[in-house]
Design a protein around this motif. Structure first.
Motif, PDB file in Angstrom:
ATOM      1  N   TYR A  42       9.984  17.531  36.451  1.00 13.47           N
ATOM      2  CA  TYR A  42      10.075  16.251  37.165  1.00 13.47           C
ATOM      3  C   TYR A  42       9.635  16.392  38.622  1.00 13.47           C
ATOM      4  O   TYR A  42       8.833  15.596  39.109  1.00 13.47           O
ATOM      5  CB  TYR A  42      11.502  15.703  37.115  1.00 13.47           C
ATOM      6  N   PRO A  49      14.323  13.785  43.262  1.00  8.98           N
ATOM      7  CA  PRO A  49      15.246  13.023  42.419  1.00  8.98           C
ATOM      8  C   PRO A  49      16.193  12.194  43.274  1.00  8.98           C
ATOM      9  O   PRO A  49      16.241  12.341  44.496  1.00  8.98           O
ATOM     10  CB  PRO A  49      16.017  14.126  41.688  1.00  8.98           C
ATOM     11  N   LEU A  98      19.544  16.643  37.045  1.00  5.36           N
ATOM     12  CA  LEU A  98      18.936  15.710  37.990  1.00  5.36           C
ATOM     13  C   LEU A  98      19.241  14.293  37.538  1.00  5.36           C
ATOM     14  O   LEU A  98      19.146  13.981  36.351  1.00  5.36           O
ATOM     15  CB  LEU A  98      17.410  15.876  38.068  1.00  5.36           C
ATOM     16  N   ILE A 100      17.744  10.609  38.043  1.00  4.31           N
ATOM     17  CA  ILE A 100      16.515   9.971  38.540  1.00  4.31           C
ATOM     18  C   ILE A 100      16.542   8.495  38.199  1.00  4.31           C
ATOM     19  O   ILE A 100      17.241   8.057  37.274  1.00  4.31           O
ATOM     20  CB  ILE A 100      15.246  10.618  37.931  1.00  4.31           C
TER      21      ILE A 100
END
Length: 259
Positions: A42, A49, A98, A100
């Motif tokens: 990512y 994030p 994470l 997001i």
């Protein structure tokens, strides 16, 4: 950097809701990436994030430390180990998540490139695997009809291994929304087709319609199919897993276009 030790903390409650419910993820417009690989994928593809959540015991793990160096410290949250255990999607992994904002796909005015359409594919593992094959094959668009598993659930993301970040993914598509926009022939697999996928010309863009694990492609979408193809199975089994069958078709197109 925030350090949370109380289960009454509002942020911890939010994290627990996100990791426990796809409905809560959709309501918040956020999703959760589990583990170092997805987090690395990512950050490399899309940047910072909303939050990087770490467990105390793995704060200085070499892979975690390398990732922390790429994330603004203001986004980092450290949870007491007892709290991280309550939200960890898997046991015995590296304690890193994470959070997001769920990427929003766009529906093109005209779809004139390769695409995959998932018509009621219900298993998150299958959805993630199909998205992974599509991204690897260079497919730009993935359209998921209502009834398909969420493309952004923890299980789907884990199966996709970062593929989601390289595709335009549009969920809750209907035939009415998408059908008129398709400007490529639509193909489906069928055990009753006359032509094998290996004998079908796939050198120009096509769309692949992938049906539900049990019921197959719905009647409305099947009526839009330009051609059905079969995958030879000399071993004699009745059918392939939907994700495996999709991968065979996508990479047969890749093979033809290389030559």
């Amino acid at each position: 950097m925030k350090h949370i030790t109380s289960r009454d903390n509002a942020l911890f409650k939010h994290l627990k809701a996100l990791t426990g419910s796809t409905h809560q993820q959709r309501k918040a417009g956020q999703c959760v990436l589990d583990g170092v690989h997805l987090a690395q994928a990512y950050v490399a593809a899309l940047g910072q994030p909303v939050q990087c959540v770490l467990g105390e015991r793995h704060y200085d793990h070499p892979e975690v430390r390398a990732l922390r160096d790429r994330i603004d410290e203001a986004h980092v949250i450290v949870l007491a180990d007892a709290l991280f255990t309550q939200i960890a999607p898997v046991a015995n992994g590296i304690d890193l998540l994470l959070v997001i904002d769920t990427p929003g796909g766009h529906l093109p005015q005209a779809v004139d490139t390769d695409c995959v359409i998932l018509d009621g594919v219900q298993d998150a593992g299958n959805v993630g695997s199909i998205l992974r094959s599509a991204a690897a094959a260079g497919i730009p668009h993935a359209f998921l009809t209502t009834g398909s598993a969420s493309a952004w659930s923890i299980k789907t993301l884990r199966a996709g291994m970062g593929a989601n970040f390289h595709l335009n993914i549009v969920e809750h598509c209907t035939l009415e929304m998408l059908g008129a926009r398709l400007q490529v022939p639509l193909l489906a697999t069928s055990s009753h087709a006359d032509a094998a996928v290996f004998d079908t010309d796939l050198r120009t863009p096509v769309g692949w319609i992938v049906g539900n694990e049990g019921a197959g492609v719905s009647a409305g979408w099947m009526a839009r199919v330009s051609r059905t193809v079969t995958i030879p199975q000399p071993g004699g089994l009745e059918s392939l897993n939907v994700a495996a069958a999709t991968a065979v078709c996508l990479f047969e197109a890749v093979r033809q276009r290389r030559t």
